[in-house]
Enzyme design. Structure first.
Site, PDB file in Angstrom:
ATOM      1  N   SER A   1       7.009 -40.366  31.345  1.00  0.00           N
ATOM      2  CA  SER A   1       6.114 -40.007  32.033  1.00  0.00           C
ATOM      3  C   SER A   1       5.060 -39.553  31.039  1.00  0.00           C
ATOM      4  O   SER A   1       4.171 -40.342  31.243  1.00  0.00           O
ATOM      5  CB  SER A   1       6.444 -38.462  32.869  1.00  0.00           C
TER       6      SER A   1
ATOM      7  N   LYS B   1       2.004 -42.874  30.458  1.00  0.00           N
ATOM      8  CA  LYS B   1      -0.198 -42.685  30.664  1.00  0.00           C
ATOM      9  C   LYS B   1      -0.771 -42.263  29.754  1.00  0.00           C
ATOM     10  O   LYS B   1      -2.070 -43.153  29.357  1.00  0.00           O
ATOM     11  CB  LYS B   1      -0.297 -40.986  31.602  1.00  0.00           C
ATOM     12  N   LYS B   2      -0.068 -41.884  28.596  1.00  0.00           N
ATOM     13  CA  LYS B   2      -1.339 -42.272  27.253  1.00  0.00           C
ATOM     14  C   LYS B   2      -1.224 -43.956  27.137  1.00  0.00           C
ATOM     15  O   LYS B   2      -2.274 -44.004  26.678  1.00  0.00           O
ATOM     16  CB  LYS B   2      -0.165 -41.089  26.403  1.00  0.00           C
TER      17      LYS B   2
ATOM     18  N   ASP C   1      -6.419 -38.222  22.354  1.00  0.00           N
ATOM     19  CA  ASP C   1      -5.824 -37.327  23.228  1.00  0.00           C
ATOM     20  C   ASP C   1      -4.484 -36.508  23.440  1.00  0.00           C
ATOM     21  O   ASP C   1      -4.007 -36.765  22.223  1.00  0.00           O
ATOM     22  CB  ASP C   1      -5.434 -38.056  24.358  1.00  0.00           C
ATOM     23  N   LYS C   2      -4.340 -35.993  23.862  1.00  0.00           N
ATOM     24  CA  LYS C   2      -2.954 -34.440  23.629  1.00  0.00           C
ATOM     25  C   LYS C   2      -3.293 -34.537  25.127  1.00  0.00           C
ATOM     26  O   LYS C   2      -3.196 -34.349  26.573  1.00  0.00           O
ATOM     27  CB  LYS C   2      -3.779 -33.167  23.732  1.00  0.00           C
ATOM     28  N   HIS C   3      -1.296 -34.541  25.137  1.00  0.00           N
ATOM     29  CA  HIS C   3      -0.688 -34.115  26.058  1.00  0.00           C
ATOM     30  C   HIS C   3       0.128 -32.507  25.536  1.00  0.00           C
ATOM     31  O   HIS C   3       0.737 -32.741  25.391  1.00  0.00           O
ATOM     32  CB  HIS C   3       0.725 -34.898  26.419  1.00  0.00           C
ATOM     33  N   SER C   4       0.393 -31.512  27.456  1.00  0.00           N
ATOM     34  CA  SER C   4       1.207 -30.863  27.117  1.00  0.00           C
ATOM     35  C   SER C   4       2.171 -30.793  27.831  1.00  0.00           C
ATOM     36  O   SER C   4       1.942 -31.659  29.042  1.00  0.00           O
ATOM     37  CB  SER C   4       0.509 -29.252  27.503  1.00  0.00           C
TER      38      SER C   4
ATOM     39  N   ARG D   1      10.580 -36.414  40.792  1.00  0.00           N
ATOM     40  CA  ARG D   1      11.182 -35.487  39.695  1.00  0.00           C
ATOM     41  C   ARG D   1      11.346 -33.639  40.451  1.00  0.00           C
ATOM     42  O   ARG D   1      11.811 -33.716  40.010  1.00  0.00           O
ATOM     43  CB  ARG D   1      10.994 -36.122  38.304  1.00  0.00           C
TER      44      ARG D   1
ATOM     45  N   THR E   1      -2.792 -30.250  34.925  1.00  0.00           N
ATOM     46  CA  THR E   1      -4.365 -30.469  34.754  1.00  0.00           C
ATOM     47  C   THR E   1      -5.535 -30.663  35.485  1.00  0.00           C
ATOM     48  O   THR E   1      -6.078 -30.339  36.213  1.00  0.00           O
ATOM     49  CB  THR E   1      -4.713 -30.361  33.655  1.00  0.00           C
TER      50      THR E   1
END
Length: 439
Positions: free
Chosen positions: A183, A187-188, A80-83, A168, A120
């Site tokens: 955070s 999740k990941k 996966d990826k996260h921005s 937050r 997203t």
């Protein structure tokens, strides 16, 4: 220990133990810890930070506040990826299907908008019928059938983070490196990944405006992920202008569909998307090198397989089966459109990107409070990039709003955000730096 004692210790700059952190997170999950106490804890962390062991403990406690998925039965790698968030950052909508169409599985757990940045999950909610927060059974089914699923946190996955995330957003603690790190990674990790690529934004539209801060966050994410047992790397990418030419929810979905189908592709958006795809494919063991990953991702995009994968994912999660072919049938459209016109001749020399994001929030496309509803139809399109030549009266952007007054207010904000000068500026790099684990 009482929650207020844990808050006091962190307020006074003391190091918290893993059991203390686990106890506080347990209270967040159960409701024993109040919203005010969560806000106070977040502010204490904001000012005093956390060391590596504390950040790992916070990440793991938040992961373990709910279910942790197991994908060991899948025939391919899980990645996966996260921005970290920006304006016009709809990369996930293209990236997940590109990488899935190359043979990986991408169970992408995403968030809603924070501050001036788009989320997203809010974009996916703009697709009618799409179940963005399915139960685990539907989530697994979608990933198994299509190779990817973009969803939000369910009640069973990292519930402590879901509560902390919302608080937050409205307590001025979004930019804390340990809180951002925990955070994202909780999740990941709850998603059961084997590898992760981080897209850390830097610039005036990012939470980290300075290079040293973005580098610190990228290093934190990679090191804490490693400490928690997750293979990770990061790319630092530029956010001194909107990434896509659209900012909003339905308008970014349409932009993503146009990208996937080849109708139109914003240049910087393509650079970042393919760079992240190559990184993910290499991390997942599906590409022998970054160059090989770039080639595979580009071929998959050009062949139409990525677009088809996106369409199957949307249908698997309850959305229309023909969203790729007929997006205009399903995506909401605002009642009023107002162009933002240049008042001088020259070249776009700079964009106050954060102000573009705030203009979208002001239109109703984001949240001032956690309970606010987001209007999927509003937003801004046709955003000119830095370096574009303009003449007096040329459109810099197009505002989509529910009323004329809203449109005019947003148009004024967008006009103020654009700087136009006599000389064409040098182009910034879209992908600035790669961060790998130390050692």
């Amino acid at each position: 220990m009482l929650p207020q004692e844990i808050i006091r210790r962190k307020r006074d700059g003391m190091r918290l133990s893993a059991p203390e952190i686990a106890a506080f997170v347990g209270g967040v999950t159960s409701g024993v810890v109040s919203d005010g106490q969560i806000g106070a804890f977040a502010m204490a962390v904001f000012f005093n930070g956390m060391n590596r062991d504390e950040a790992v403990a916070l990440t793991l406690a938040m992961r373990d506040s709910g279910d942790v998925l197991d994908w060991s039965d899948l025939p391919g790698p899980v990645t996966d990826k996260h921005s970290t968030g920006g304006v016009g950052d709809n990369v996930s909508l293209m990236l997940a299907p590109i990488v899935a169409a190359c043979g990986a599985y991408v169970p992408m757990i995403s968030g809603r908008g924070l501050g001036h940045t788009g989320g997203t999950l809010d974009k996916m909610d703009a697709i009618p019928g799409y179940v963005s927060q399915p139960d685990v059974a539907l989530f697994r089914k979608a990933v198994l059938e299509t190779g990817c699923a973009i969803i939000g946190q369910t009640a069973d996955l990292a519930p402590a983070d879901r509560r902390l995330y919302a608080i937050r957003d409205v307590t001025g603690t979004v930019e804390s490196v340990p809180l951002i790190t925990a955070s994202i990674l909780s999740k990941k990790l709850a998603a059961g990944l084997r590898s992760l690529v981080l897209d850390v934004k830097v610039g005036n539209g990012a939470f980290m405006e300075k290079s040293r801060d973005a580098t610190a966050l990228a290093n934190s994410l990679v090191e804490i992920a490693s400490g928690a047992g997750l293979k990770a790397s990061a790319l630092i990418t530029g956010m001194n202008e909107p990434l896509a030419s659209a900012a909003g929810n339905a308008v970014e979905v349409r932009n993503a569909i146009d990208f996937l189908t080849g109708r139109s592709r914003d240049h910087r958006l393509e650079d970042v998307t393919l760079a992240l795809a190559a990184e993910m494919l290499q991390a997942a063991g599906l590409a022998s090198s970054n160059q090989d990953g770039m080639r595979r991702a580009s071929e998959t995009l050009a062949s139409g397989r990525a677009a088809a994968t996106f369409g199957r994912m949307v249908a698997a999660l309850g959305g229309p089966a023909d969203i790729i072919e007929r997006p205009e049938k399903y995506l909401a459209v605002a009642d009023t459109e107002v162009p933002v016109r240049a008042t001088t001749n020259g070249f776009v020399t700079g964009i106050a990107t954060r102000d573009i994001g705030l203009a979208v929030v002001g239109l109703g496309g984001g949240r001032a409070r956690p309970e606010d509803k987001v209007d999927p139809a509003v937003g801004i399109t046709r955003l000119l990039p830095i370096g574009a030549e303009v003449w007096v009266g040329d459109p810099l952007a197009l505002v989509h709003a529910r009323s004329r007054s809203d449109a005019e207010a947003a148009a004024a904000a967008v006009l103020s955000a654009y700087a136009v000068g006599a000389s064409k500026p040098a182009a910034d790099r879209s992908v600035i730096r790669r961060i790998l684990p130390r050692g």
